[in-house]
Scaffold this motif. Structure first.
Motif, PDB file in Angstrom:
ATOM      1  N   LYS A 120       0.828  -1.195   0.000  1.00 38.26           N
ATOM      2  CA  LYS A 120       0.000   0.000   0.000  1.00 38.26           C
ATOM      3  C   LYS A 120       0.868   1.252   0.000  1.00 38.26           C
ATOM      4  O   LYS A 120       1.946   1.267   0.600  1.00 38.26           O
ATOM      5  CB  LYS A 120      -0.925   0.029   1.224  1.00 38.26           C
ATOM      6  CG  LYS A 120      -2.247  -0.708   1.044  1.00 38.26           C
ATOM      7  CD  LYS A 120      -3.108  -0.550   2.268  1.00 38.26           C
ATOM      8  CE  LYS A 120      -4.517  -1.062   2.017  1.00 38.26           C
ATOM      9  NZ  LYS A 120      -5.276  -0.200   1.068  1.00 38.26           N
ATOM     10  N   TYR A 121       0.383   2.305  -0.665  1.00 33.61           N
ATOM     11  CA  TYR A 121       1.038   3.603  -0.669  1.00 33.61           C
ATOM     12  C   TYR A 121       0.229   4.606   0.152  1.00 33.61           C
ATOM     13  O   TYR A 121      -0.999   4.478   0.281  1.00 33.61           O
ATOM     14  CB  TYR A 121       1.159   4.156  -2.096  1.00 33.61           C
ATOM     15  CG  TYR A 121       2.224   3.506  -2.950  1.00 33.61           C
ATOM     16  CD1 TYR A 121       3.575   3.702  -2.675  1.00 33.61           C
ATOM     17  CD2 TYR A 121       1.872   2.719  -4.040  1.00 33.61           C
ATOM     18  CE1 TYR A 121       4.546   3.126  -3.475  1.00 33.61           C
ATOM     19  CE2 TYR A 121       2.843   2.139  -4.847  1.00 33.61           C
ATOM     20  CZ  TYR A 121       4.176   2.345  -4.559  1.00 33.61           C
ATOM     21  OH  TYR A 121       5.134   1.777  -5.349  1.00 33.61           O
ATOM     22  N   TYR A 122       0.939   5.584   0.690  1.00 35.35           N
ATOM     23  CA  TYR A 122       0.276   6.780   1.191  1.00 35.35           C
ATOM     24  C   TYR A 122       1.118   7.977   0.758  1.00 35.35           C
ATOM     25  O   TYR A 122       2.313   7.846   0.490  1.00 35.35           O
ATOM     26  CB  TYR A 122       0.105   6.741   2.718  1.00 35.35           C
ATOM     27  CG  TYR A 122       1.331   7.132   3.509  1.00 35.35           C
ATOM     28  CD1 TYR A 122       1.538   8.456   3.912  1.00 35.35           C
ATOM     29  CD2 TYR A 122       2.297   6.189   3.866  1.00 35.35           C
ATOM     30  CE1 TYR A 122       2.666   8.829   4.637  1.00 35.35           C
ATOM     31  CE2 TYR A 122       3.417   6.540   4.594  1.00 35.35           C
ATOM     32  CZ  TYR A 122       3.596   7.864   4.974  1.00 35.35           C
ATOM     33  OH  TYR A 122       4.715   8.231   5.680  1.00 35.35           O
ATOM     34  N   THR A 123       0.494   9.148   0.677  1.00 36.01           N
ATOM     35  CA  THR A 123       1.191  10.349   0.241  1.00 36.01           C
ATOM     36  C   THR A 123       2.055  10.883   1.377  1.00 36.01           C
ATOM     37  O   THR A 123       1.560  11.091   2.496  1.00 36.01           O
ATOM     38  CB  THR A 123       0.193  11.429  -0.198  1.00 36.01           C
ATOM     39  OG1 THR A 123      -0.661  10.875  -1.207  1.00 36.01           O
ATOM     40  CG2 THR A 123       0.917  12.647  -0.743  1.00 36.01           C
ATOM     41  N   ILE A 124       3.330  11.093   1.095  1.00 34.44           N
ATOM     42  CA  ILE A 124       4.236  11.566   2.138  1.00 34.44           C
ATOM     43  C   ILE A 124       3.722  12.870   2.745  1.00 34.44           C
ATOM     44  O   ILE A 124       3.270  13.775   2.034  1.00 34.44           O
ATOM     45  CB  ILE A 124       5.667  11.731   1.574  1.00 34.44           C
ATOM     46  CG1 ILE A 124       6.663  12.000   2.707  1.00 34.44           C
ATOM     47  CG2 ILE A 124       5.715  12.819   0.513  1.00 34.44           C
ATOM     48  CD1 ILE A 124       8.111  11.906   2.265  1.00 34.44           C
ATOM     49  N   GLY A 125       3.732  12.963   4.071  1.00 34.50           N
ATOM     50  CA  GLY A 125       3.251  14.140   4.775  1.00 34.50           C
ATOM     51  C   GLY A 125       1.774  14.112   5.093  1.00 34.50           C
ATOM     52  O   GLY A 125       1.296  14.916   5.904  1.00 34.50           O
ATOM     53  N   ASN A 126       1.023  13.194   4.499  1.00 37.36           N
ATOM     54  CA  ASN A 126      -0.422  13.109   4.697  1.00 37.36           C
ATOM     55  C   ASN A 126      -0.715  12.063   5.776  1.00 37.36           C
ATOM     56  O   ASN A 126      -0.961  10.894   5.478  1.00 37.36           O
ATOM     57  CB  ASN A 126      -1.114  12.749   3.381  1.00 37.36           C
ATOM     58  CG  ASN A 126      -2.618  12.934   3.445  1.00 37.36           C
ATOM     59  OD1 ASN A 126      -3.234  12.842   4.509  1.00 37.36           O
ATOM     60  ND2 ASN A 126      -3.224  13.188   2.285  1.00 37.36           N
ATOM     61  N   ILE A 127      -0.683  12.477   7.036  1.00 40.88           N
ATOM     62  CA  ILE A 127      -0.872  11.552   8.158  1.00 40.88           C
ATOM     63  C   ILE A 127      -2.260  10.911   8.129  1.00 40.88           C
ATOM     64  O   ILE A 127      -2.371   9.686   8.323  1.00 40.88           O
ATOM     65  CB  ILE A 127      -0.623  12.270   9.498  1.00 40.88           C
ATOM     66  CG1 ILE A 127       0.776  12.897   9.523  1.00 40.88           C
ATOM     67  CG2 ILE A 127      -0.788  11.284  10.655  1.00 40.88           C
ATOM     68  CD1 ILE A 127       1.896  11.921   9.389  1.00 40.88           C
ATOM     69  N   PRO A 128      -3.352  11.672   7.902  1.00 41.67           N
ATOM     70  CA  PRO A 128      -4.677  11.025   7.856  1.00 41.67           C
ATOM     71  C   PRO A 128      -4.760   9.912   6.804  1.00 41.67           C
ATOM     72  O   PRO A 128      -5.365   8.871   7.047  1.00 41.67           O
ATOM     73  CB  PRO A 128      -5.617  12.191   7.517  1.00 41.67           C
ATOM     74  CG  PRO A 128      -4.928  13.399   8.055  1.00 41.67           C
ATOM     75  CD  PRO A 128      -3.472  13.146   7.811  1.00 41.67           C
ATOM     76  N   GLU A 129      -4.154  10.133   5.626  1.00 41.49           N
ATOM     77  CA  GLU A 129      -4.171   9.081   4.600  1.00 41.49           C
ATOM     78  C   GLU A 129      -3.377   7.866   5.054  1.00 41.49           C
ATOM     79  O   GLU A 129      -3.793   6.720   4.837  1.00 41.49           O
ATOM     80  CB  GLU A 129      -3.607   9.621   3.283  1.00 41.49           C
ATOM     81  CG  GLU A 129      -3.646   8.593   2.156  1.00 41.49           C
ATOM     82  CD  GLU A 129      -2.961   9.067   0.892  1.00 41.49           C
ATOM     83  OE1 GLU A 129      -2.880   8.281  -0.064  1.00 41.49           O
ATOM     84  OE2 GLU A 129      -2.490  10.227   0.864  1.00 41.49           O
ATOM     85  N   ALA A 130      -2.253   8.114   5.697  1.00 40.85           N
ATOM     86  CA  ALA A 130      -1.443   6.998   6.207  1.00 40.85           C
ATOM     87  C   ALA A 130      -2.230   6.183   7.225  1.00 40.85           C
ATOM     88  O   ALA A 130      -2.180   4.943   7.221  1.00 40.85           O
ATOM     89  CB  ALA A 130      -0.154   7.532   6.830  1.00 40.85           C
ATOM     90  N   LEU A 131      -2.978   6.870   8.111  1.00 43.57           N
ATOM     91  CA  LEU A 131      -3.779   6.173   9.119  1.00 43.57           C
ATOM     92  C   LEU A 131      -4.893   5.363   8.467  1.00 43.57           C
ATOM     93  O   LEU A 131      -5.173   4.226   8.880  1.00 43.57           O
ATOM     94  CB  LEU A 131      -4.371   7.184  10.105  1.00 43.57           C
ATOM     95  CG  LEU A 131      -3.362   7.970  10.953  1.00 43.57           C
ATOM     96  CD1 LEU A 131      -4.068   9.013  11.794  1.00 43.57           C
ATOM     97  CD2 LEU A 131      -2.552   7.029  11.831  1.00 43.57           C
ATOM     98  N   GLN A 132      -5.514   5.911   7.448  1.00 45.73           N
ATOM     99  CA  GLN A 132      -6.581   5.195   6.751  1.00 45.73           C
ATOM    100  C   GLN A 132      -6.052   3.902   6.114  1.00 45.73           C
ATOM    101  O   GLN A 132      -6.662   2.835   6.239  1.00 45.73           O
ATOM    102  CB  GLN A 132      -7.194   6.096   5.679  1.00 45.73           C
ATOM    103  CG  GLN A 132      -8.269   5.408   4.842  1.00 45.73           C
ATOM    104  CD  GLN A 132      -8.724   6.270   3.676  1.00 45.73           C
ATOM    105  OE1 GLN A 132      -8.383   7.458   3.600  1.00 45.73           O
ATOM    106  NE2 GLN A 132      -9.473   5.682   2.754  1.00 45.73           N
TER     107      GLN A 132
END
Length: 566
Positions: free
Chosen positions: A507-519
């Motif tokens: 899975k990827y998340y956008t660097i700096g985007n903590i809410p997306e990382a948590l999701q």
């Protein structure tokens, strides 16, 4: 066997067929006739060239004779006699070629004489080897001394052993393993130790190639890559040797190959002389291209870039490398890292460039069942420095623990020798401010053989590996986690694209985007069907695209394209 007669006749026929072909084209252009002459000349030319090639290679004499006669028939008959001259020449060449077959007995006799000559040459070579082996006793003595000095530092051992064998600098060969041992495994693979009579030896026809891999320190992904290379080349005729300039820690993982740790020019010069390396692969250190040339090395020099960190820094470094690569280098290598490949293509137009995935052996590093830990574990590997983006991992961990599941544990695997005191102070202060002390475990310099156990534990706990890097070349930690059934959540750090496909192999998340990382993290933990799909698909992808066999094949093709025989 001298085949000058049929060769001369065949070449003459080819020349005449060429002239006849030109005549045919001219008549076609002039009035549209001349098809028969053109077709006859074309087939005659093809048959003639093929036959001449067979004759020149001194093989397939019967085939050459048949081709000559076929060329004569096509040229003479189809052209309605217009091609009588090349037809006669081909016919004579074919008859002489077929006549040669009757004289095979003389060729066989000559072959036997040549074979006996080779045997005599082999015996002479063995005699020379025996003569040289009389001087090996001093080298054997050095080996015994080296075996007893297990706890000496590598560079000090190198210097002492060099001084202890003044008779011949070229006899110096040293190896350090994870136990600190030194041995003289640097002997050329062509050296033969005799235990039987010389006549009983069979000459070795396989050519072995010695390759030296150079990097700053035996740590991180490059060290892992080097050990993977050592394994991958075992079935190839490639002998790996490794040179590191220094070591930042006592633990050195076993490379199962000669490994040197020194930054001394004189010692390196002796290593080069003894190793007789056909090629040297230097990772990152482009200044070493000039250094090794100045030390007298004349073989192939390949600059390898596994990653320079931030993209702007990578471009800056490679711009500085241009004059060194252009003047001293022979090739560029990288593991299909998109931004590095782009810079290579922009800056190095004339230098051969090679890009292929790194090697990973799933048979030696894979899932190991352990006692299951009930609370999910989120893992992280790297150095406490800017590019690894460790602050973002602590932020993600803080929100997972305090906003989602207070039982989650954080495992951080790091090498403290690569961080500054200021960074480390900031690291521990942030752990305190985010109230993570009871949920975090920091592993410093964990032995590589233990990482398979840790990744397996993380995967079985229902957790995952989280990579927060800004830019990566080709991170091994992600491949290692995949092999141990540990799913991966990562930033799009460029070099991970060869291993991670979103919702397929990770899975990827956008660097700096903590809410997306948590999701994305919650989905990895809660959605069991998706989690199992990612785990199984990632393993298939790993075994299909990163095998030692593929790597050794690509590496061999690179050497061959640079003019190195294997």
């Amino acid at each position: 066997m001298n085949r000058a007669n049929e060769t001369t006749l065949g070449i003459s026929g080819v020349v005449c067929s060429s002239a006849m072909l030109l005549l045919g084209f001219f008549t076609l252009w002039l009035d549209g006739s001349g098809w028969a002459i053109t077709i006859a000349a074309f087939f005659g030319l093809i048959f003639g060239l093929t036959a001449v090639y067979s004759i020149k290679e001194n093989k397939k004499t019967k085939l050459a004779g048949i081709l000559f006669i076929a060329g004569a028939v096509f040229t003479g008959i189809i052209s309605y006699g217009a091609g009588f001259l090349p037809a006669i020449l081909y016919l004579l060449a074919g008859m002489i070629s077929l006549e040669r077959i009757r004289d095979r007995s003389s060729e066989s006799s000559a072959d036997n004489d040549l074979e006996r000559s080779r045997d005599r040459s082999s015996e002479s070579s063995v005699d020379n080897d025996l003569e040289r082996s009389r001087d090996r006793s001093s080298e054997s003595s050095v080996d015994n001394d080296l075996e007893r000095s297990r706890d000496r530092s590598s560079e000090s051992s190198v210097d002492n052993d060099l001084e202890s064998s003044p008779k011949s600098n070229s006899d110096i060969s040293l190896e350090t393993s994870s136990k600190g041992k030194l041995s003289n495994d640097l002997k050329s693979s062509s050296d033969i130790k005799l235990k039987t009579k010389p006549k009983a030896l069979v000459p070795i026809k396989t050519k072995h190639v010695n390759i030296l891999f150079v990097f700053f320190v035996p740590s991180g992904g490059v060290e892992t890559l080097n050990r993977q290379r050592s394994h991958a080349f075992k079935k190839k005729n490639i002998n790996c040797h490794f040179l590191y300039y220094r070591k930042e820690r006592e633990l050195i993982n076993d490379h199962h190959a000669p490994t040197f740790i020194t930054n001394d020019d004189e010692v390196i010069k002796r290593i080069l002389a003894k190793g007789k390396y056909e090629a040297i692969v230097i990772t990152s250190d482009y200044l070493a291209l000039a250094r090794f040339r100045n030390l007298g090395y004349k073989g192939k020099l390949i600059l390898e870039v596994q990653g320079y960190g931030a993209k702007d820094f990578a471009r800056s470094e490679l711009e500085k490398a241009v004059p060194y690569v252009t003047k001293y280098g022979n090739g560029l290598l990288n593991p299909k890292t998109p931004h590095i490949m782009q810079i290579f293509n922009e800056l190095f137009l004339e230098i051969p460039k090679f890009s292929f995935n790194n090697s990973f052996d799933t048979k030696t590093f894979s899932y190991q069942p352990q006692s299951k830990i009930l609370q999910p574990i989120v893992g992280w590997t790297g150095r406490i420095e800017y590019n690894k983006n460790w602050k973002e991992f602590l932020q993600i961990g803080h929100h997972l623990i305090h906003d989602y599941n207070p039982e989650i544990q954080l495992y951080m695997f790091e090498d403290p020798s690569f961080s500054t005191p200021k960074d480390r102070e900031e690291f521990f202060q942030l752990i305190g401010r985010l109230n993570l002390i009871d949920n975090i475990t920091v592993f410093a310099n964990a032995p590589h053989q233990s990482m398979a156990e840790y990744f397996s534990i993380i995967g079985d706990s229902g957790g995952f590996l989280c990579s927060t890097s800004r830019v990566e070349g080709a991170p091994y930690s992600i491949l290692e986690a995949i092999s141990c059934r540990c799913p991966v959540l990562t930033t799009d750090s460029d070099g991970v694209r060869s291993s991670i496909i979103h919702n397929q192999t990770g899975k990827y998340y956008t660097i700096g985007n903590i809410p997306e990382a948590l999701q994305q993290a919650k989905e990895l933990i809660e959605n069991q069907p998706l989690r199992e799909h990612i785990i199984s698909t990632a393993i298939i992808h790993l075994k299909s695209n990163f095998t030692p066999e593929q790597y050794s094949l690509h590496f061999s093709e690179m050497l061959i394209s640079l003019g190195i025989e294997i």
